[in-house]
Design an enzyme around this catalytic site. Structure first.
Site, PDB file in Angstrom:
ATOM      1  N   ASP A   1       1.633  37.626 -39.881  1.00 20.06           N
ATOM      2  CA  ASP A   1       2.671  37.330 -38.905  1.00 20.06           C
ATOM      3  C   ASP A   1       3.273  38.651 -38.409  1.00 20.06           C
ATOM      4  OD1 ASP A   1       4.427  35.286 -37.689  1.00 20.06           O
ATOM      5  OD2 ASP A   1       5.991  36.244 -38.896  1.00 20.06           O
TER       6      ASP A   1
ATOM      7  N   GLU B   1      -0.900  39.028 -35.643  1.00 20.62           N
ATOM      8  CA  GLU B   1      -0.277  39.133 -34.328  1.00 20.62           C
ATOM      9  C   GLU B   1      -0.043  40.626 -34.089  1.00 20.62           C
ATOM     10  OE1 GLU B   1       2.480  35.297 -33.632  1.00 20.62           O
ATOM     11  OE2 GLU B   1       3.208  36.590 -35.227  1.00 20.62           O
TER      12      GLU B   1
END
Ligand code: CA
Length: 657
Positions: free
Chosen positions: A340, A369
């Protein structure tokens, strides 16, 4: 530079450090609890403490401590205590005193078993957590990252609906139930995954998070779980008994084992970039300030948008991340990690993670990400962002360029893009089809993104059109093509997924998009009810043709190495984009038979226009395998002789020689 000066220190053991850089780095095995029937050893890295205690409890919650043991300061900031006797089944917490202030109970940063809600750690013998057959559990074979097909899933989305026919709805054990189906006879659960043919399941946060109260199983609660509490323990609300520390661990392992037996690998979503809160977090109660970045004014930095950002560049935070993923890979046989907001972490840490996982099994996949919510307190050249992916071989990132070129921009959900007929996105689609590697026919396109070829290799590039964030694809299409009929929506979902699954990047699909799941138009559904998030599995019947189509796309990709060359040089050599007569049409040909494919000169046309288009191709005899929203790889869908392909509106055509 963050400064932390401990003033007024009276106790002999308390150390003062001018900055976090001066904190000692612990080099030994970082274990906070080592159990044996004769003695349990406790340790805690707390270099700024003047005293540390370990408190023993009979329960994971409530009641007073039954014993309090003073720990002794050791080398490199570590504190130690040994307690004789058999402590199995007891719970414990540490308490650290700094500047004469006790910081409060904490399970420690490395807790591997906890009681309900993760407030206290538990003394367990990890051997007791292994389900039957666990030692024989093996990762399914994976020859190349190029072979991966990722299915992103939240436990409740997948199995909370009663129509699923699953007993352990919304639990880890849901994924262990075979033979489940809807009352209309459609397979659900793990059988659905096998039928679909995905190679990897990406589980949304399944580490212990704080937003769901584990003591209230009957209260309607839902959260994606991006609010970490204990990084090295499974979340309790997905277990059948969150009070017994062994149960959540054992059930998690049962789930992994069942997926592995089904030939499916398991990816953990990890969110080391921030914690749910700072005050009271396991980090803050152990070594205040150290695990978080501060801004120039000494305040907590917030690149995560969640109120804090962790400091991966500090040696013990870096080590924490490396230890944590290694632990999940070894203890739980996890096969991949999705980071994340990876852009908050530094490149050196991500490479250290890759190296540590390579030492365990180099087929473990890592992606994340490649961005942050706000600018991190780290020079851009050190950030693990997309534009630096070439400095992180063996690590992948999501392509928002491809996603946005297909479905429309992030931040304005009323806008569509290529698939709904908006002009200017052709290059972005080509960029994604080429897997984000440098390709002579992909040019910079300022409509959406700069389209810098940031992937050195296509396996560094995750191709997708939707994920848990934002609207799922059916909702996005409804939003951007107002008044569209169900048939039109189905056609456009098929077209979108054709782009994803014929991309040279690693394809990724959001749970339920294969049956046109919706979230009733809710975008940020992180804490919406099951009513919004749970998939209504009756859709598998009403949208059976979409399911069959996606299933066939996956099967075609798996059967044909031309769709997953896995090498940037091969892509440049074989992938040729064809001239198209109008906007919102992209066509490509995979020249020859790369990878020894049975099919030669595979040609794919994506037509997002509302009228048919004609594409010129080298004259010859072509066999059609995908046309008018149908795929039939085995029998084909007819033939074409000549030098022109006619492609129906809002559909893909795939032919080969
Ligand atoms: Ca929890």
């Amino acid at each position: 530079m963050a400064m932390l000066v401990l003033a007024g220190c009276k106790a002999e053991r308390q150390k003062e450090y001018a900055s976090f850089d001066d904190y000692p780095v612990y080099g030994g095995a970082w274990e906070e609890m080592v159990y044996s029937p004769g003695e349990t050893r406790f340790s805690l890295w707390a270099p700024t403490a003047q005293e540390v205690r370990v408190l023993l409890y009979d329960a994971g919650q409530g009641g007073a401590a039954t014993r309090m043991i003073a720990m002794e300061a050791g080398a490199e900031g570590m504190w130690h205590a040994g307690v004789e006797g058999d402590l199995k089944g007891k719970f414990y917490a540490f308490n650290v005193k700094i500047n004469d202030v006790w910081q409060g109970d904490t399970p420690g940063v490395m807790a591997k078993a906890v009681g309900v809600n993760g407030d206290r750690a538990a003394v367990v013998d990890m051997k007791d957590t292994d389900p039957q057959g666990w030692t024989e559990d093996r990762r399914p074979l994976l020859k190349s990252f190029a072979d991966i097909v990722i299915y992103e899933m939240h436990h409740r989305d997948f199995s909370a609906d009663t129509v699923s026919g699953i007993r352990n709805r919304g639990k880890y054990l849901a994924l262990t139930e075979e033979g489940t189906n809807t009352y209309l006879g459609e397979k659900t659960g793990i059988d659905h995954l096998k039928e679909l043919g995905v190679t990897h399941v990406h589980l949304l946060p399944s580490f212990d998070f704080s937003s769901v109260d584990e003591t209230k199983p009957d209260k309607p609660q839902y959260n994606w779980g991006y609010d970490p509490k204990n990084y090295n323990v499974p979340e309790g609300s997905y277990a059948t008994d969150p009070y017994d520390p062994v149960v959540r661990i054992k059930e998690f392992k049962q789930m992994v084992m069942a997926l592995h037996r089904a030939g499916i690998r398991v990816i953990m979503d990890v969110a080391y970039n921030h914690t749910a809160t700072v005050k009271g977090s396991v980090f803050e109660r152990t070594v205040p300030g150290y695990f978080y970045r501060q801004d120039g004014n000494g305040r907590l930095a917030d690149a995560s948008g969640c109120g804090n950002e962790t400091a991966s560049e500090r040696p013990m935070m870096r080590r924490f991340m490396v230890e944590s993923v290694s632990y999940w890979a070894k203890e739980y046989h996890i096969d991949g990690f999705r980071f994340d907001l990876m852009g908050i972490h530094d490149i050196e840490t991500m490479n250290a993670v890759r190296k540590a996982l390579d030492a365990i099994d180099s087929s473990i996949y890592i992606y994340g990400e490649g961005w942050a919510v706000n600018p991190p307190q780290l020079p851009v050249e050190k950030q693990a962002v997309k534009l630096n992916m070439k400095l992180m071989p063996g690590i992948a990132a999501f392509s928002d360029e491809f996603r946005d070129s297909l479905r429309g921009p992030w931040g304005d959900e009323s806008k569509g893009a290529f698939v709904v007929g908006r002009m200017g996105y052709g290059n972005g689609v080509r960029f994604g089809l080429a897997g984000g590697v440098r390709h002579p026919q992909v040019f910079s396109d300022s409509t959406v993104h700069s389209l810098v070829a940031w992937a050195a290799q296509p396996a560094q590039f995750v191709s997708y059109v939707s994920c848990h964030d934002d609207l799922c694809i059916a909702d996005r299409l409804k939003n951007t093509l107002r008044g569209a009929s169900v048939q039109e929506l189905k056609a456009l979902v098929k077209l979108s997924e054709t782009a994803v699954f014929t991309s040279q990047g690693v394809p990724f699909i959001y749970v339920g998009d294969e049956v046109m799941r919706d979230k009733k138009g809710v975008s940020n559904s992180y804490n919406s009810s099951d009513n919004i998030n749970a998939i209504d599995w009756r859709l598998k019947t009403t949208c059976r043709d979409v399911f069959d189509y996606v299933k066939s796309l996956i099967a075609m990709r798996k059967a044909h190495p031309a769709f997953r060359m896995g090498d940037a040089g091969q892509i440049c050599e074989h992938l040729e984009f064809l001239d198209v007569p109008a906007s919102n049409v992209v066509a490509f040909r995979i020249n020859g038979k790369p990878g020894g494919d049975e099919w030669e000169n595979i040609t794919v046309v994506l037509n997002a226009r509302t009228e048919p288009v004609k594409i010129d191709v080298p004259a010859g005899k072509y066999r059609v395998v995908c046309r008018d929203g149908m795929i039939d790889m085995r029998n084909g869908l007819g033939g074409i002789i000549g030098g022109q392909l006619v492609v129906s509106p809002r559909s893909a055509l795939i032919v080969h020689q």
